[in-house]
Design an enzyme around this catalytic site. Structure first.
Site, PDB file in Angstrom:
ATOM      1  N   SER A 250       5.356   2.538   7.728  1.00  0.00           N
ATOM      2  CA  SER A 250       4.251   0.925   7.169  1.00  0.00           C
ATOM      3  C   SER A 250       5.812   0.802   6.551  1.00  0.00           C
ATOM      4  CB  SER A 250       3.837   1.636   5.568  1.00  0.00           C
ATOM      5  OG  SER A 250       2.234   1.788   6.323  1.00  0.00           O
TER       6      SER A 250
ATOM      7  N   ASP B 196       0.104  -7.607   1.046  1.00  0.00           N
ATOM      8  CA  ASP B 196       0.973  -6.089   1.500  1.00  0.00           C
ATOM      9  C   ASP B 196       2.220  -5.781   1.611  1.00  0.00           C
ATOM     10  OD1 ASP B 196       0.137  -3.571   1.997  1.00  0.00           O
ATOM     11  OD2 ASP B 196      -0.214  -3.234   3.655  1.00  0.00           O
TER      12      ASP B 196
ATOM     13  N   HIS C 296       0.380  -0.909   0.037  1.00  0.00           N
ATOM     14  CA  HIS C 296      -0.153   0.094  -0.048  1.00  0.00           C
ATOM     15  C   HIS C 296       0.628   1.308   0.161  1.00  0.00           C
ATOM     16  CE1 HIS C 296       0.320  -0.108   4.879  1.00  0.00           C
ATOM     17  NE2 HIS C 296       0.488   1.336   4.299  1.00  0.00           N
TER      18      HIS C 296
END
Length: 517
Positions: A207, A129, A98
């Site tokens: 992230s 992911d 993402h």
């Protein structure tokens, strides 16, 4: 409502922008959150703790240009985001999928450097992911030692999350312990895979950052956090079994092929009367098959009401769990996710009080309404101002906002939640909107209504509909829609009007490129 969110730090332009993809529950979001001011580099590690290599952690800068699913012939205004990543063997960098979704440019910056290096995407694993990057400039790799992966931690093991979260430009370190290991909902990929829950503070921008064990080895990738009034400092980490599955998949196939599924929907067998009615003995345990995916490679082998007793020799409990290390249990989908697409698994079932065994070939999931279109531009077809589109989760979110799972039409939601594709190329095709013109008077208010048939022939997918319309030589074109509604147009007039309508709305083509092939 519990809310999990991917945690890259977006810097947006041109007003408010919609959040990254999400599953119906929990709902991710990208609201900017307050940084954890307790984050600080550790100067003196405690006895027995190995300080991880911080130089392998990089900052990821990405410029995104998202498709406009409601106006599929154009894209939205570009925006920028920052996140984290880390160097692994083979001159590669791992980050979150993402973090680089719909990228147009990706740059990496090493710790203590003022230079940003252009990166290339090798593979993007939407379901897990994870994204794999590389840099062609040899200067980037100088003085950087790749991180080593450790095993799966146990409960209460200490973890250290390193990255570049919101609140500053330098590296940040937060510490905590593993508080839970289970099958988690991966918000970005709309899948369920093994995950770690930790109590370390994880903020936007973390992230893709690594999570280290006390031995200094990487045990996971930070990827989402829980936002709830009654919860604090709950973050989630992609563990090494999922990471290594992704890497091996890429190395063996030259691309990411995905995590396989068994291809069935199942029901718990915890009720004793239910077990007795299915002919199960006192010592037998398992789960009942409710439905079978028609697109599963060997869907003909299994039948509804079969009871799955074991998978690859591992007995399945009545609640669908299997043993997992000492004193732990986990959903049996974990065993399936350890396999690769095309692998076979020995499945033992109970059918009419008879025990049978099958070698089942595993494949990736074919969704009737896909959670992603994997970086491809959305498909569309236009005739006489009628815009036809294929439904996907990003399309529903574009049309109905982040609460699409409540606000979208009931018929579409039913297909999204419960529909099964009968073939790998089946799509839900809708008349998404009508570009008003003289030719389509009276049809202006039709919005997001499924197209069932054209001139009496079923509509299987958007490409099939476009082909039938383009090659129609009958006097009238008749579209059968949901709720017994029909649209009828004179064929020659409708096709003649299309060009002027495209010119009026500055649309370059009557169909997307994938339909022209």
């Amino acid at each position: 409502m519990d809310t999990q969110k991917p945690i890259n730090n977006k810097r947006k332009r041109g007003g408010a922008r919609k959040p990254l993809p999400q599953t119906p529950s929990p709902q991710p979001h990208n609201d900017v959150v307050a940084p954890d001011h307790d984050c600080a580099s550790v100067d003196a590690p405690p006895m027995g703790k190995v300080m991880p290599s911080m130089d392998a952690v990089v900052k990821v800068f990405c410029t995104h240009t998202e498709p406009n699913y409601s106006l599929p012939w154009q894209r939205k205004r570009q925006y920028s985001s920052s996140s984290s990543g880390f160097v692994i063997g083979g001159k590669r960098v791992l980050t979150n999928a993402h973090s680089v979704q719909h990228f147009t440019q990706i740059k990496l910056k090493k710790r203590g450097s003022d230079t940003k290096y252009l990166a290339t995407v090798l593979a993007i694993g939407t379901e897990c992911d994870i994204a794999l990057l590389t840099v062609s400039n040899e200067e980037f790799w100088e003085g950087v030692s790749p991180l080593e992966f450790g095993g799966l931690p146990v409960l209460q093991d200490a973890v250290t999350v390193v990255g570049y979260p919101i609140g500053g430009d330098t590296i940040s370190v937060t510490s905590g312990v593993v508080s839970r290991i289970e099958i988690l909902s991966y918000v970005h990929g709309a899948t369920e895979l093994l995950g770690l829950q930790i109590d370390a503070a994880i903020n936007s921008g973390n992230s893709g950052g690594p999570a280290f064990s006390d031995s200094g080895k990487c045990v996971g990738i930070a990827f989402q956090s829980l936002k709830h009034d009654d919860a604090e400092n709950i973050g989630y980490v992609i563990p090494t079994p999922v990471i290594l599955h992704f890497i091996q998949d890429y190395e063996e196939n030259g691309m990411y092929t995905g995590f396989p599924i068994l291809g069935v929907e199942w029901q718990k067998m915890e009720n004793p009367d239910l077990r007795m009615s299915m002919g199960m003995g006192p010592e037998q345990k398992g789960v009942r098959i409710k439905r079978i995916e028609p697109t599963a490679p060997e869907s003909h082998l299994l039948k509804p009401s079969d009871v799955i007793l074991s998978f690859d020799g591992v007995d399945i409990a009545n609640d669908g769990t299997v043993p997992f290390r000492d004193g732990e249990r986990i959903g049996f989908s974990y065993l399936v996710s350890q396999k690769y697409a095309g692998d076979k698994a020995l499945v033992k079932i109970l059918r009419n009080s008879e025990t049978l065994e099958f070698d089942i070939k595993l494949a990736t999931h074919t969704r009737l309404i896909p959670a992603h279109i994997k970086g491809k531009p959305p498909s569309y077809y236009i005739v006489a101002g009628f815009v036809f589109s294929a439904v996907s989760v990003p399309y529903l979110r574009s049309e109905y906002g982040k609460d699409y799972d409540f606000d979208a039409p009931v018929k579409l939601l039913d297909k999204y939640l419960h529909g099964m594709a009968q073939s790998v190329d089946e799509q839900v095709v809708v008349l998404s909107q009508v570009l008003v013109a003289d030719i389509n008077i009276g049809y202006e208010e039709i919005v997001n209504t499924q197209v069932l048939a054209f001139n009496g022939k079923p509509v299987k997918n958007l490409k099939g509909l476009a082909y039938m319309v383009e090659n129609c030589d009958e006097e009238y074109m008749k579209f059968n829609l949901e709720y017994q509604q029909i649209v009828v147009l004179q064929t020659k007039k409708a096709k003649a009007a299309t060009t002027d309508i495209l010119t009026t709305h500055c649309i370059p083509s009557a169909m997307s490129d994938d339909l022209k092939a």
